[in-house]
Write a protein that holds these residues in place. Sequence first.
Motif, mmCIF file in Angstrom:
data_model
loop_
_atom_site.group_PDB
_atom_site.id
_atom_site.type_symbol
_atom_site.label_atom_id
_atom_site.label_comp_id
_atom_site.label_asym_id
_atom_site.label_seq_id
_atom_site.Cartn_x
_atom_site.Cartn_y
_atom_site.Cartn_z
ATOM 1 N N PHE A 26 78.432 98.846 -54.961
ATOM 2 C CA PHE A 26 77.099 99.136 -55.452
ATOM 3 C C PHE A 26 76.119 98.899 -54.302
ATOM 4 O O PHE A 26 76.305 97.984 -53.502
ATOM 5 C CB PHE A 26 76.749 98.227 -56.629
ATOM 6 C CG PHE A 26 77.651 98.401 -57.828
ATOM 7 C CD1 PHE A 26 77.246 99.178 -58.902
ATOM 8 C CD2 PHE A 26 78.897 97.788 -57.871
ATOM 9 C CE1 PHE A 26 78.069 99.336 -60.006
ATOM 10 C CE2 PHE A 26 79.734 97.950 -58.968
ATOM 11 C CZ PHE A 26 79.319 98.736 -60.039
ATOM 12 N N GLY A 27 75.073 99.730 -54.253
ATOM 13 C CA GLY A 27 74.112 99.617 -53.167
ATOM 14 C C GLY A 27 72.694 99.452 -53.666
ATOM 15 O O GLY A 27 72.319 99.968 -54.722
ATOM 16 N N ALA A 28 71.885 98.728 -52.901
ATOM 17 C CA ALA A 28 70.476 98.506 -53.245
ATOM 18 C C ALA A 28 69.636 98.551 -51.979
ATOM 19 O O ALA A 28 69.985 97.933 -50.967
ATOM 20 C CB ALA A 28 70.291 97.155 -53.936
ATOM 21 N N ILE A 29 68.531 99.280 -52.046
ATOM 22 C CA ILE A 29 67.562 99.343 -50.946
ATOM 23 C C ILE A 29 66.216 98.850 -51.446
ATOM 24 O O ILE A 29 65.776 99.207 -52.536
ATOM 25 C CB ILE A 29 67.416 100.774 -50.401
ATOM 26 C CG1 ILE A 29 68.658 101.177 -49.589
ATOM 27 C CG2 ILE A 29 66.173 100.901 -49.512
ATOM 28 C CD1 ILE A 29 68.605 102.612 -49.081
ATOM 29 N N ASN A 35 59.440 95.264 -44.369
ATOM 30 C CA ASN A 35 60.867 95.394 -44.088
ATOM 31 C C ASN A 35 61.519 96.535 -44.859
ATOM 32 O O ASN A 35 61.083 96.892 -45.957
ATOM 33 C CB ASN A 35 61.602 94.099 -44.475
ATOM 34 C CG ASN A 35 61.272 92.951 -43.560
ATOM 35 O OD1 ASN A 35 61.812 92.831 -42.473
ATOM 36 N ND2 ASN A 35 60.377 92.088 -44.001
ATOM 37 N N CYS A 36 62.601 97.037 -44.295
ATOM 38 C CA CYS A 36 63.524 97.919 -45.004
ATOM 39 C C CYS A 36 64.860 97.199 -45.055
ATOM 40 O O CYS A 36 65.417 96.832 -44.011
ATOM 41 C CB CYS A 36 63.672 99.252 -44.265
ATOM 42 S SG CYS A 36 64.881 100.374 -45.009
ATOM 43 N N ARG A 37 65.380 96.978 -46.280
ATOM 44 C CA ARG A 37 66.583 96.164 -46.436
ATOM 45 C C ARG A 37 67.594 96.881 -47.325
ATOM 46 O O ARG A 37 67.226 97.513 -48.316
ATOM 47 C CB ARG A 37 66.247 94.817 -47.074
ATOM 48 C CG ARG A 37 65.286 93.949 -46.264
ATOM 49 C CD ARG A 37 65.126 92.614 -46.961
ATOM 50 N NE ARG A 37 64.278 91.682 -46.254
ATOM 51 C CZ ARG A 37 63.021 91.427 -46.562
ATOM 52 N NH1 ARG A 37 62.454 92.072 -47.575
ATOM 53 N NH2 ARG A 37 62.322 90.547 -45.888
ATOM 54 N N ILE A 57 62.613 95.297 -39.573
ATOM 55 C CA ILE A 57 61.163 95.258 -39.727
ATOM 56 C C ILE A 57 60.601 96.619 -39.340
ATOM 57 O O ILE A 57 60.811 97.091 -38.216
ATOM 58 C CB ILE A 57 60.541 94.146 -38.864
ATOM 59 C CG1 ILE A 57 60.974 92.774 -39.401
ATOM 60 C CG2 ILE A 57 59.019 94.248 -38.848
ATOM 61 C CD1 ILE A 57 60.487 91.610 -38.574
ATOM 62 N N VAL A 58 59.913 97.280 -40.284
ATOM 63 C CA VAL A 58 59.362 98.619 -40.032
ATOM 64 C C VAL A 58 57.841 98.654 -40.121
ATOM 65 O O VAL A 58 57.216 99.620 -39.693
ATOM 66 C CB VAL A 58 59.962 99.654 -41.008
ATOM 67 C CG1 VAL A 58 61.453 99.786 -40.791
ATOM 68 C CG2 VAL A 58 59.653 99.312 -42.467
ATOM 69 N N ALA A 78 60.144 103.715 -40.654
ATOM 70 C CA ALA A 78 60.844 103.561 -41.930
ATOM 71 C C ALA A 78 61.939 104.604 -42.088
ATOM 72 O O ALA A 78 63.053 104.288 -42.546
ATOM 73 C CB ALA A 78 59.851 103.651 -43.081
ATOM 74 N N LEU A 79 61.664 105.826 -41.714
ATOM 75 C CA LEU A 79 62.677 106.883 -41.817
ATOM 76 C C LEU A 79 63.867 106.590 -40.918
ATOM 77 O O LEU A 79 65.020 106.833 -41.306
ATOM 78 C CB LEU A 79 62.058 108.235 -41.473
ATOM 79 C CG LEU A 79 61.198 108.868 -42.574
ATOM 80 C CD1 LEU A 79 60.370 110.015 -42.011
ATOM 81 C CD2 LEU A 79 62.066 109.351 -43.726
ATOM 82 N N ASP A 80 63.628 106.084 -39.719
ATOM 83 C CA ASP A 80 64.740 105.730 -38.830
ATOM 84 C C ASP A 80 65.633 104.680 -39.488
ATOM 85 O O ASP A 80 66.868 104.771 -39.441
ATOM 86 C CB ASP A 80 64.204 105.193 -37.505
ATOM 87 C CG ASP A 80 63.662 106.286 -36.600
ATOM 88 O OD1 ASP A 80 63.954 107.475 -36.853
ATOM 89 O OD2 ASP A 80 62.944 105.954 -35.635
ATOM 90 N N ALA A 81 65.011 103.662 -40.090
ATOM 91 C CA ALA A 81 65.784 102.613 -40.751
ATOM 92 C C ALA A 81 66.534 103.162 -41.958
ATOM 93 O O ALA A 81 67.700 102.813 -42.205
ATOM 94 C CB ALA A 81 64.855 101.476 -41.176
ATOM 95 N N LEU A 82 65.897 104.033 -42.713
ATOM 96 C CA LEU A 82 66.534 104.595 -43.905
ATOM 97 C C LEU A 82 67.686 105.528 -43.545
ATOM 98 O O LEU A 82 68.645 105.668 -44.323
ATOM 99 C CB LEU A 82 65.495 105.318 -44.759
ATOM 100 C CG LEU A 82 64.510 104.384 -45.486
ATOM 101 C CD1 LEU A 82 63.322 105.165 -46.016
ATOM 102 C CD2 LEU A 82 65.211 103.639 -46.623
#
Length: 339
Positions: A26-29, A35-37, A57-58, A78-82
């Motif tokens: 299972f995944g969660a963002i 932050n993007c976690r 950290i975004v 944020a897009l790079d992290a996602l």
Amino acid sequence: MESLAETRGGRSAAGTAGADAAGELFGAIDLGTNNCRLLIAKRAGDGFRVVDAFSRIVRLGEGMAQDNRLGDAAMARALDALQVCAAKLARSRCVGFRGVATEACRRALNGQAFLARIEAETGLRLEAITPAEEATLAVAGCAQLLDPARPHAVMFDIGGGSTEVMWLANGARGWSMVDFVSLPFGVVSVGEALGAECVAPEIYAAMVARVAAALAPLEQRHAIAAEVAAGRVDMLGPSGTVTTLSALAMGLPRYQRDRVDGSLLALTTIRGLSAKLAAADFAARAGNPCIGSERADLLVAGCAILEGICGLWPVPHVRVADRGLREGILLGLMAGARA
């Protein structure tokens, strides 16, 4: 700060690099203002075991105070992290996934347009959740750290763009949220106001007072201070501010989640460290390996918010949680899959 061998949900077994053949993942963002976690986990008894994690950290909310819009550079970060998150999720083939966005996306004039762009460019569908749901998920993710002998608790989550403060009751079915407030103070927004260098004592004190004043309605509704004075209230903080302060208090040479999560941070220690950090310049803060350059201009803002909470409700110790929203999402996904 995250290790790929993290353990959540109250389990002490070591994590692994991937799920076994029978283990459903299972995944969660959590896309926050700062932050993007990502967490990817499988069930382990009544909790779960993390098999992969990612945090970056975004500063998605950077500069929003000017025009209430997400900036191009912030959205690109944020897009790079996602994209990293999307690749990890694709490899894991999760049977359940939920991605949420918090204060920056729900408040920005172009927040919904950015969520649509995220889906178009990464394939990830994220939803902007309300402050109430954000608070509920945070409680679900870390309430197990609270003292079961106390009838009440204050829980707070200091984010990048807002701070959720919850008043909890301990009943026959465990902890539940009685009331909450979402304060328009976060480490990014307050950090931009305070600046990156040494903060004058009077400016810092004014910010602490603003936070305490914003909490007055919650205090008036529930007379929390009287419960604190009677020793009937526990306090829990799942945020980067308290985890960093805990690491500093222990004198760790580097951040260690297994030492920090579930630790106790004395109110006297919070006040002493906060004063020291506010008086230090950016370079001095950044030079500490438990802080680093990415957090050096944000930590004092978090300390001011924390002191506003603790000044109004001086519980002698704060329980420190290196867990929260994502853990609450995962527990909900797993419960739904069992139903």
